[in-house]
Design a protein around this motif. Structure first.
Motif, PDB file in Angstrom:
ATOM      1  N   LEU A 164       0.791  -1.322  -0.104  1.00  0.00           N
ATOM      2  CA  LEU A 164       0.098   0.189   0.110  1.00  0.00           C
ATOM      3  C   LEU A 164       0.852   1.320  -0.108  1.00  0.00           C
ATOM      4  N   LEU A 165       1.941   1.288   0.849  1.00  0.00           N
ATOM      5  CA  LEU A 165       2.698   2.353   0.857  1.00  0.00           C
ATOM      6  C   LEU A 165       3.528   2.513  -0.669  1.00  0.00           C
ATOM      7  N   ASP A 166       3.818   1.554  -1.387  1.00  0.00           N
ATOM      8  CA  ASP A 166       4.271   1.724  -2.639  1.00  0.00           C
ATOM      9  C   ASP A 166       3.433   2.366  -3.585  1.00  0.00           C
TER      10      ASP A 166
ATOM     11  N   GLU B 272       9.636  10.630   3.263  1.00  0.00           N
ATOM     12  CA  GLU B 272      10.212   9.229   3.840  1.00  0.00           C
ATOM     13  C   GLU B 272      10.123   8.020   3.126  1.00  0.00           C
ATOM     14  N   LEU B 273       9.154   8.060   2.212  1.00  0.00           N
ATOM     15  CA  LEU B 273       8.771   6.816   1.487  1.00  0.00           C
ATOM     16  C   LEU B 273       9.597   7.008   0.432  1.00  0.00           C
ATOM     17  N   VAL B 274       9.955   7.886  -0.212  1.00  0.00           N
ATOM     18  CA  VAL B 274      10.710   8.005  -1.569  1.00  0.00           C
ATOM     19  C   VAL B 274      12.249   7.730  -0.847  1.00  0.00           C
ATOM     20  N   LEU B 275      12.715   7.972   0.428  1.00  0.00           N
ATOM     21  CA  LEU B 275      13.968   8.029   0.912  1.00  0.00           C
ATOM     22  C   LEU B 275      14.448   6.730   0.966  1.00  0.00           C
ATOM     23  N   THR B 276      13.186   5.872   1.694  1.00  0.00           N
ATOM     24  CA  THR B 276      13.511   4.541   2.210  1.00  0.00           C
ATOM     25  C   THR B 276      13.426   3.498   1.287  1.00  0.00           C
ATOM     26  N   ARG B 277      12.368   3.726   0.249  1.00  0.00           N
ATOM     27  CA  ARG B 277      11.948   2.728  -0.606  1.00  0.00           C
ATOM     28  C   ARG B 277      12.038   3.290  -2.120  1.00  0.00           C
ATOM     29  N   SER B 278      12.605   2.505  -2.624  1.00  0.00           N
ATOM     30  CA  SER B 278      12.949   3.039  -4.115  1.00  0.00           C
ATOM     31  C   SER B 278      12.067   2.450  -5.394  1.00  0.00           C
ATOM     32  N   ALA B 279      11.151   1.740  -5.120  1.00  0.00           N
ATOM     33  CA  ALA B 279      10.248   1.189  -5.963  1.00  0.00           C
ATOM     34  C   ALA B 279       9.672   2.076  -6.933  1.00  0.00           C
TER      35      ALA B 279
END
Lengths: 220, 220
Positions: free
Chosen positions: B68-70, B112-119
């Motif tokens: 969901l975060l992606d 935060e999502l962009v920095l820690t999750r690169s999908a």
DNA sequence: TTCCCTTCGAGAACATCGTTCGCGAACACT
DNA sequence: AGTGTTCGCGAACGATGTTCTCGAAGGGAA
């Protein structure tokens, strides 16, 4: 609302029952656990188990889990071996980045904390002081120097994170989707970039940071 | 171990009971909630409540909270208004950064999502395609162009995050500790940087990214 | 030595979390 | 009408961060 930072809460005087452990021990246990099983495994209960105590006991040393994460970050920064400043500033900064990268490869949980949480503790401020000392003769303003420090930290962490995801299962999913996108044929430039030869040699870590820092601070 | 990414799981054919909601609706609800109460409030139960359903129902549309975060990250990237490529590449890239910053200020949970999750999802790949189109005439190799995209995203997110922390309570704690460090007197350069005048004008967002990108890709 | 005051350790409890199981209900197709 | 398949979701499980509470432990004063 507690406005006093973690690093300032002081040990009480010798009155009362003495503590059986120290904040440093708790931090070390958390780091050991994170190194072994990842940041997600760092729960209050697991850290306490690592120390052979109860979970509630940790709150004698730490106000919250977030505090503990900050302590871990700063403690990791203690490993920097800061040589006496001297020589060209670019070489000095690159040495800091190089050590930072090694630190992050040794502590795979570090990049995430550095990227999302910016608190500077004692060792963090030592590092910043060192960077500013390297740049002492540089004509740039203080604002730009502080910004250069932030950019260095951020990019070092982000590049290290990318490096480590190389062996992860996330990379496989990403590759599968990119293959699908290429097959769809609506992204010509992406297709060309990913299929043109053996993906032109990935620019090396130090070269990348060198270019960025020169762009930010000038050739001098 | 599911190696197929989120974006590829397809809606079943018209057989069986039809779904009452769509993945897009679930994603939109999560974004609404995150905008209103922050990323920490985005739990499966709260998102479900936002939709008026049960928590378990969400798993018909999403495999996990991470999925969901992606989806949230990629959906946010749908807001980019990508002009037809043309003109100098630097201006094109800076426009992307400028829009990225606005997006992050509008969605404080995005950095935060962009920095820690690169999908990269559909909209993420569209954005990457756009950046590569802007750089089509640029002589740099594919590896360096992909890296420039990563650096752009990372720095935009990190700088936006710093901007937003300005009004947070975390800044107060950090300021309190820095005041203590200055008072201790062992960090002369840090002291000079923080007390010398009104902290030389903070370099502006676009100027910073311009310098970094020029350093990375050359003056051309 | 005795006592007291402060601090510590930690079991129990609370609210919340992500996720799985299972089943009744709902729809499309034959 | 019947059948096959999917959906909605209540209930449950295990784990989480944190607080409450209170008995135990030790240092300093008497």
């Amino acid at each position: 609302m507690e406005t006093v930072p973690v690093w300032l809460r002081e040990r009480r005087t010798g009155v009362g029952r003495p503590a059986e452990r120290s904040r440093a021990e708790v931090t070390a246990a958390a780091i050991t656990l994170a190194d072994r099983e990842g940041l997600a495994a760092v729960s209050m209960r697991r850290v306490a188990a690592e120390l052979g105590t109860g979970a509630a006991s940790l709150y004698r040393y730490v106000d919250s889990r977030d505090d503990l994460l900050d302590l871990m970050t700063d403690e990791a920064a203690a490993a920097y071996q800061l040589p006496p400043p001297g020589g060209p500033w670019l070489a000095g900064l690159l040495e800091v980045c190089r050590q930072g990268r090694e630190l992050m490869l040794r502590h795979p949980w570090l990049p995430e904390l550095v990227l999302t949480r910016s608190a500077l503790g004692p060792h963090g401020t030592d590092l910043l002081e060192h960077v500013l000392a390297i740049l002492a003769e540089h004509p740039a303003g203080a604002g730009r120097k502080l910004e250069a420090f932030a950019v260095m930290s951020t990019l070092t962490a982000a590049l290290a994170l990318n490096e480590m995801n190389g062996s992860s299962g996330a990379r496989q999913r990403q590759g599968a989707y990119l293959a699908h996108v290429i097959a769809a044929g609506r992204h010509p430039h992406l297709t060309a970039a990913l299929t043109g030869g053996p993906l032109t040699p990935a620019p090396r870590f130090e070269e990348t940071l060198s270019r960025v820092l020169v762009g930010l601070l000038g050739e001098e």
